[in-house]
Design an enzyme around this catalytic site. Structure first.
Site, PDB file in Angstrom:
ATOM      1  N   SER A 106       0.824  -1.206   0.000  1.00 40.96           N
ATOM      2  CA  SER A 106       0.000   0.000   0.000  1.00 40.96           C
ATOM      3  C   SER A 106       0.860   1.259   0.000  1.00 40.96           C
ATOM      4  CB  SER A 106      -0.963  -0.050   1.190  1.00 40.96           C
ATOM      5  OG  SER A 106      -1.960   0.914   1.085  1.00 40.96           O
ATOM      6  N   ASP A 250      -2.249   6.047  -4.052  1.00 39.57           N
ATOM      7  CA  ASP A 250      -1.113   5.324  -3.489  1.00 39.57           C
ATOM      8  C   ASP A 250      -0.747   4.168  -4.427  1.00 39.57           C
ATOM      9  OD1 ASP A 250      -3.351   3.762  -2.946  1.00 39.57           O
ATOM     10  OD2 ASP A 250      -2.665   3.156  -0.961  1.00 39.57           O
ATOM     11  N   ASP A 252      -1.185   0.994  -4.666  1.00 44.30           N
ATOM     12  CA  ASP A 252      -2.158  -0.038  -5.058  1.00 44.30           C
ATOM     13  C   ASP A 252      -3.545   0.528  -5.331  1.00 44.30           C
ATOM     14  OD1 ASP A 252      -2.566   0.468  -2.301  1.00 44.30           O
ATOM     15  OD2 ASP A 252      -3.485  -1.497  -2.011  1.00 44.30           O
ATOM     16  N   ASP A 254      -5.909   2.288  -3.663  1.00 44.31           N
ATOM     17  CA  ASP A 254      -7.094   2.275  -2.801  1.00 44.31           C
ATOM     18  C   ASP A 254      -7.188   3.519  -1.919  1.00 44.31           C
ATOM     19  OD1 ASP A 254      -5.155   1.715  -0.909  1.00 44.31           O
ATOM     20  OD2 ASP A 254      -5.957  -0.243  -0.333  1.00 44.31           O
TER      21      ASP A 254
END
Length: 462
Positions: A106, A250, A252, A254
């Site tokens: 993340s 970010d 990834d 999310d």
């Protein structure tokens, strides 16, 4: 660095000693435990797991280790390659798969990676399931498949496009209004998979993207947590390009934050607030965010006649509370949008589509839209943990020190004062204590945070 095992997955830094870092041995160990757990959930012969990753440097290595481990368990793997966390979540449901693994740390820096684990609905595992997997990893019950029963790997590169198609089909995504607005948008993809997915979405909406750090090399050009102090280049680029706004995600995809036309932060906490305002205007209902999120969501919800509920921190806890209260929109104040009409997972792509719809229908600039919401100011600090630090004892002592105030201990310690609040909790993803405060001015919020940092240090030193 300690390997962190929690409901957020298995997370650690690459290299070093097995058990202390995320080494190849640890990747195989926990992928084995997860795969074996999946097989125990459904008695059948053709288990399937979706696997995707962000662009961080260690991703290809960790993904190969994970996928081949699943193959060794007789599980068939659907390999999405470079993808996003919400895309993998949706792919699990669309494939009717038995689970999913996302290889991403993340917002953590490039030396980190993690295995994020999903159930057969494409949602994060609850604490009970997570504990079962941790127990399997430490036991000796796991059995691998014989040679004639090995799994297979099938590559599928279509899911980011399919994810975008599902977003465009949502009734509240006003593609016509967005196209008429002719937005110009600067996109900071932090050299990860947001650099692939966000421009694809914007192009589908006839929005002109100006790409900044959109080459998915995994060489993050700045700290990948989408906070103001890391986004100087994006803020300058928006002004230079005379763009309508800037978008940053970010690694990834999310977490989502916006920059207004003047190069100023819209406010990461207000991503959810603005999207919720739009959703509630069209579909009145309830909302949920975690305890560390702004009071501004409560204000917007009540304005539209709904009920706001706070959950413990962690996406799985937010989702559980959203289902319980039948919330029409929810998420986390760190820029995580959960829109159940699409799926129960934080999703920057649907957040972008709904925010642009809101902006286009309102016919306002981003700075004008921000002025429509009550201004609260947050401070987000952290204290590095050491093995000697007893977090639970510290929080218990602080709670006793403020027994006359409104205390909530369902997730760490939250103390609500008359005009401000502080939330202290041990992170699920990093070896730190997080200190969140909110107040009516930035100076007051910062001062409250520094005050509690001082109180924690005083307790540690005594």
């Amino acid at each position: 660095m300690t390997l962190i095992k929690s409901i957020s997955g298995i997370r650690g830094t690459i290299g070093g000693t097995p058990g202390d870092n995320l080494t190849p041995i640890d990747a195989v160990k926990y992928a084995s435990a997860y795969g074996y757990w999946v097989k125990q959930q459904r008695n059948k012969s053709d288990h399937r797991i979706v696997v995707g990753r962000d662009a961080r440097i260690s991703g290809a290595m960790i993904q190969e280790l994970v996928m081949q481990t699943l193959v060794g368990l007789g599980i068939h793997v659907i390999d999405l390659g470079l993808s996003t966390t919400p895309t993998v979540e949706m792919a699990v449901a669309m494939e009717h798969a038995d689970g999913g693994i996302i290889l991403t740390a993340s917002h953590n820096p490039k030396q980190w990676n993690a295995l994020k684990l999903l159930n057969n609905k494409g949602e994060f595992l609850d604490a009970a399931a997570g504990q079962e997997i941790l127990d399997l990893a430490e036991g000796d019950a796991i059995r691998f498949s014989e040679v004639d029963a090995l799994g297979k790997i099938t590559r599928n590169d279509a899911y980011i496009d399919l994810h975008i198609d599902e977003i465009l089909d949502l009734p509240l995504v006003n593609a016509n209004a967005i196209k008429k607005a002719k937005f110009k948008v600067v996109v900071d993809g932090v050299n990860s998979t947001g650099g692939i997915a966000v421009p694809l979405l914007l192009n589908a909406l006839d929005v002109h993207p100006v790409k900044l750090y959109c080459d998915p090399t995994g060489q993050f050009p700045h700290n990948p947590e989408p906070l103001k102090e890391h986004l100087t280049a994006l803020m300058e680029k928006v002004v230079e390009e005379k763009a309508d706004l800037g978008i940053v995600v970010d690694p990834d995809v999310d977490r989502l934050a916006f920059v207004d036309e003047h190069g100023e932060m819209f406010g990461e906490e207000y991503t959810l607030v603005a999207v919720a305002d739009y959703v509630l205007r069209h579909t009145p209902g309830n909302t949920v965010s975690n305890m560390s999120s702004s009071r501004a969501l409560r204000d917007v919800t009540q304005k539209h006649g709904g009920q706001y509920t706070a959950s413990a921190v962690g996406e799985v806890n937010v989702v559980e509370k959203m289902k319980e209260t039948k919330a029409v929109i929810g998420g986390e104040g760190n820029g995580g949008i959960i829109y159940p009409e699409l799926h129960y997972g934080r999703d920057s792509l649907v957040g972008i589509a709904l925010f642009l719809s809101h902006l286009a229908e309102k016919q306002l600039s981003v700075s004008e839209l921000r002025k429509e919401y009550t201004s609260y100011f947050m401070s987000k600090k952290k204290i590095e943990l050491t093995p000697q630090l007893d977090v639970d004892a510290i929080l218990k002592q602080l709670a006793s020190n403020y027994v006359s105030e409104e205390i909530n201990t369902i997730d760490g310690l939250k103390i609500d004062f008359a005009t401000n609040w502080v939330h202290l909790r041990k992170s699920n993803t990093e070896p730190i204590i997080r200190i969140y405060t909110e107040a009516q001015t930035q100076a007051e919020a910062d001062g409250l945070a520094e005050r509690f940092i001082g109180e924690i240090k005083a307790l540690v030193n005594n």
